[in-house]
Scaffold this motif. Structure first.
Motif, short mmCIF file in Angstrom:
data_model
loop_
_atom_site.label_atom_id
_atom_site.label_comp_id
_atom_site.label_asym_id
_atom_site.label_seq_id
_atom_site.Cartn_x
_atom_site.Cartn_y
_atom_site.Cartn_z
N SER A 1 0.90 -1.18 -0.13
CA SER A 1 0.02 0.00 0.04
C SER A 1 0.94 1.34 0.10
O SER A 1 1.98 1.28 0.41
CB SER A 1 -0.80 -0.02 1.23
OG SER A 1 -0.34 0.08 2.34
N ARG A 2 0.21 2.48 -0.14
CA ARG A 2 0.97 3.66 -0.38
C ARG A 2 1.73 3.98 0.86
O ARG A 2 2.67 4.68 1.16
CB ARG A 2 0.08 4.81 -0.95
CG ARG A 2 -0.24 4.56 -2.34
CD ARG A 2 -1.19 5.48 -2.85
NE ARG A 2 -1.59 5.26 -4.14
CZ ARG A 2 -1.55 5.97 -4.93
NH1 ARG A 2 -1.44 7.35 -4.85
NH2 ARG A 2 -1.83 5.57 -6.43
N GLU A 3 0.76 3.80 1.85
CA GLU A 3 1.30 4.00 3.32
C GLU A 3 2.55 3.38 3.75
O GLU A 3 3.52 3.78 4.17
CB GLU A 3 0.07 3.79 4.49
CG GLU A 3 -0.98 4.44 4.49
CD GLU A 3 -1.94 4.41 3.22
OE1 GLU A 3 -2.04 3.05 2.91
OE2 GLU A 3 -2.58 5.30 2.81
N LEU A 4 2.71 2.12 3.47
CA LEU A 4 3.77 1.11 3.66
C LEU A 4 4.85 1.76 2.82
O LEU A 4 6.16 1.65 3.75
CB LEU A 4 3.54 -0.26 3.39
CG LEU A 4 4.58 -1.08 3.63
CD1 LEU A 4 4.97 -1.22 5.13
CD2 LEU A 4 4.31 -2.72 2.92
N ALA A 5 4.91 2.10 1.45
CA ALA A 5 5.90 2.73 0.96
C ALA A 5 6.59 3.79 1.35
O ALA A 5 7.68 4.05 1.10
CB ALA A 5 5.45 2.89 -0.46
N ARG A 6 5.82 4.64 2.52
CA ARG A 6 6.37 5.79 2.85
C ARG A 6 7.11 5.52 4.34
O ARG A 6 7.88 6.17 4.66
CB ARG A 6 5.36 6.65 3.31
CG ARG A 6 4.71 7.21 2.01
CD ARG A 6 3.65 8.34 2.33
NE ARG A 6 2.85 8.82 1.24
CZ ARG A 6 1.69 8.72 1.10
NH1 ARG A 6 0.78 8.21 2.21
NH2 ARG A 6 0.88 9.10 0.17
N THR A 7 7.29 4.35 4.54
CA THR A 7 7.78 4.06 6.00
C THR A 7 9.37 3.34 5.54
O THR A 7 9.65 3.00 4.23
CB THR A 7 7.27 2.69 6.47
OG1 THR A 7 7.13 1.58 5.80
CG2 THR A 7 5.70 3.22 7.17
N ASP A 8 10.25 3.31 6.46
CA ASP A 8 11.64 2.68 6.21
C ASP A 8 11.59 1.30 5.78
O ASP A 8 12.08 0.75 4.67
CB ASP A 8 12.37 2.73 7.46
CG ASP A 8 12.70 4.11 7.71
OD1 ASP A 8 12.79 5.15 6.81
OD2 ASP A 8 13.12 4.46 8.99
N LEU A 9 10.43 0.60 6.35
CA LEU A 9 10.18 -0.89 6.09
C LEU A 9 9.75 -0.95 4.94
O LEU A 9 10.43 -1.89 3.96
CB LEU A 9 9.21 -1.72 7.03
CG LEU A 9 8.55 -2.79 6.53
CD1 LEU A 9 9.69 -3.81 6.62
CD2 LEU A 9 7.53 -3.33 7.59
N GLY A 10 8.83 -0.29 4.05
CA GLY A 10 8.38 -0.14 2.79
C GLY A 10 9.58 0.21 1.82
O GLY A 10 9.50 -0.40 0.82
N LYS A 11 10.31 1.13 2.23
CA LYS A 11 11.44 1.25 1.35
C LYS A 11 12.51 0.23 1.21
O LYS A 11 12.81 0.02 -0.17
CB LYS A 11 12.32 2.80 1.97
CG LYS A 11 11.19 3.95 1.65
CD LYS A 11 12.07 5.17 2.22
CE LYS A 11 11.16 6.40 2.29
NZ LYS A 11 11.87 7.52 3.03
N VAL A 12 12.75 -0.42 2.19
CA VAL A 12 13.73 -1.71 2.13
C VAL A 12 12.87 -2.58 1.32
O VAL A 12 13.49 -3.25 0.48
CB VAL A 12 13.91 -1.97 3.66
CG1 VAL A 12 14.66 -3.72 3.51
CG2 VAL A 12 14.92 -1.24 4.24
N LEU A 13 11.62 -2.91 1.38
CA LEU A 13 11.01 -3.98 0.52
C LEU A 13 11.05 -3.52 -0.85
O LEU A 13 11.34 -4.57 -1.75
CB LEU A 13 9.72 -4.11 1.30
CG LEU A 13 9.52 -4.59 2.42
CD1 LEU A 13 7.86 -4.86 2.90
CD2 LEU A 13 10.17 -5.94 2.68
#
Length: 159
Positions: free
Chosen positions: A1-13
């Protein structure tokens, strides 16, 4: 999701997913020995199926990084991760009911299945080794270990 992409976790993934695509391109590039072997086999198979080598080869082979074997030892005060590996699978193997792989021409379906089989045998083991040992995937492994420990401690609280 877009919210996850904004987190450090999302960026790593997202970075790991991009790196995986780059590694697949590297391993299937005709400029490498394994890439030449891959494309030579595909064009040979296309020639057998279509009686010509002048055919567009539809290769729907999307690799995914998924959790592999995880061994944890827990006691009242702590948890220790003995083993935690990641594995690489093709999307159609991970999502058993994927509709993306339905071809109208059975020859194209056979060609795609042949391509997937070559990738499983020749490329996936190399990708799995990269994901579990390469510096390029170190952040992903750190996130994976953190998630294992988080969910381990979360489960301990629930007990």
């Amino acid at each position: 999701s877009r919210e996850l992409a904004r987190t450090d976790l999302g960026k790593v993934l997202l970075e790991a997913d991009l790196q995986l695509k780059k590694d697949v391109a590297k391993f299937t590039s005709p400029e490498t020995p394994e890439g030449r072997e891959y494309w030579n086999k595909l064009y040979q198979k296309a020639g057998e199926l279509f009686r010509t080598e002048n055919v567009s080869i539809p290769t729907l082979t999307r690799p995914w990084i998924v959790p592999g074997e995880v061994i944890i030892r827990e006691n009242a005060e702590s948890a220790y991760v003995y083993k935690a590996t990641l594995k690489v699978m093709l999307e159609q193997d991970h999502l058993k009911n994927s509709a993306d792989y339905n071809f109208k021409d059975p020859r194209l379906k056979e060609l795609n299945e042949y391509s997937s089989q070559i990738i499983r045998e020749k490329i996936i083991p190399k990708l799995t080794k990269e994901v579990n040992s390469s510096k390029r995937y170190a952040s992903l492994r750190q996130v994976f270990f953190s998630l294992i420990l988080f969910f381990s401690s979360f489960n301990s609280v629930l007990r």
